[in-house]
Design an enzyme around this catalytic site. Sequence first.
Site, mmCIF file in Angstrom:
data_model
loop_
_atom_site.group_PDB
_atom_site.id
_atom_site.type_symbol
_atom_site.label_atom_id
_atom_site.label_comp_id
_atom_site.label_asym_id
_atom_site.label_seq_id
_atom_site.Cartn_x
_atom_site.Cartn_y
_atom_site.Cartn_z
ATOM 1 C CE LYS A 1 1.024 5.843 8.512
ATOM 2 N NZ LYS A 1 0.046 6.306 8.388
ATOM 3 C CE1 TYR B 1 -3.247 2.664 0.724
ATOM 4 C CE2 TYR B 1 -2.099 2.738 2.261
ATOM 5 C CZ TYR B 1 -3.272 3.556 1.860
ATOM 6 O OH TYR B 1 -4.548 4.502 1.671
ATOM 7 C CG ASP C 1 5.983 3.741 1.585
ATOM 8 O OD1 ASP C 1 5.650 3.803 2.249
ATOM 9 O OD2 ASP C 1 4.543 3.486 0.547
#
Length: 454
Positions: A292, A162, A264
């Site tokens: 994050k 994702y 990522d």
Amino acid sequence: MTTQHTFDATDPGMPAGPRTGTSRALFERANKSLAGGVSSSSRITSTGPHPYPLYIERGAGAHIWDADGNEYVDFLISYGSAVLGHADPALARVLGGVLATGTMFGTCNLPEIELAEQIQKMVPCADLVRYANSGSEAIQGAVRAARGFTGRSRILKFEGHYHGWTDVLAISNRPTAAEVGPYDAPSALPHSPGIPAGVVDDVVVCPWNDPAALRAVLDAHRDEIAAVICEPIVANNACTMPDPGFLETLREECTRRGLVLVFDEVCTGFRTGPGGAQSLFGVVPDLAVYSKALGGGLPIAAFAGRADIMGEVAANRVKHGGTYNGSPLCATAALATLTRLADPAVTERIDSAGRRIMEAVRRAAHDHRVPCAVQGVGAMFQVVFTADGSPTRQYRDTLALDQRRYDAFRHALLVRGIHVNAYGLACWFVSAAVTDEDVEATCAAIDEAFATIR
């Protein structure tokens, strides 16, 4: 640690859980003004047997309290963003100063420079840095930089990984068994309606952890691919780990073929150690994406990488913008967070606490004879209920997971004051604020929860 709950046993098919009538009422109210009653599709979830999410009113350290006053030890921790814990006092102090002098001006500022310098110190690949406001935005920046540098348009991604909700890579992250297509040539499927066919055509999908399949796909699309992107630990696919040597293979193939390798690290960045997955596995990509844990709970993201690739952005040949990028408020929060996470003792403490919890899962699964695997690293992991207790290696392994058992496990933990992601392919995230008492209470709740699973 003690948690306070009022209980609701309205569903005879489920064990009693915390009373959540206020959350139910708030969700009913929200549906009249918010699309679906929520601000993100990931929040369309349920609390045990109830078809509505929890509404959280406050947090302190590793604990949160919902609108009904129920207290939980939090392992969702804002999807890993609140890595220092909720309402961290030191973070609050530095942000108070920024609130008093101005949160953003749409101009350059000192904190964004200091933060970039700190990222350079911590991240092996970070010759140059650019900011964004979310992981999805930073992914777009990295992909554009790779395309601008190579002059090619296609991107190879891995099935089940994702990379944000925006069009550029929202492809084949959660296809059904009926949609996946052949193993050696997985279908490229849009994440949702609204993604143009041309965007889908620019994405090539490959199985994870399969060097032969990787080479075959790269050979089949020779001279078309600009970049290969992956989650080094597949945080959004049950924390599936890379096989030994697979990341090295990625690095070798990209180097040999002149492709840009993108990690990522939205989830792995900084929380798995000061250098993130690059340091953890000893493999350095050409570009990496962060969010994050970077902001410690405030919205900031970054992409960083090789000077020659990022030089296209620096020279303004590859365009990249954003009014809020690197604002003093978010850059100050990120600098304070990374200054703490740069201390290996902090990330080692996070990892140690998580590994104790992972071991408690393994022990409880063995003692109660419930097949499952716990996979990932201490800072981020997931519990998966496989038929024989083996870990997942690829996305298609997750299609056979026992979701019913995960739902029962998650609800049994919630009843006992432990808050984890409702979605069985997501992560537990451990914060620096978790105490030994929190860990002990969590381990006890895990054993009790496994005793309820059939």
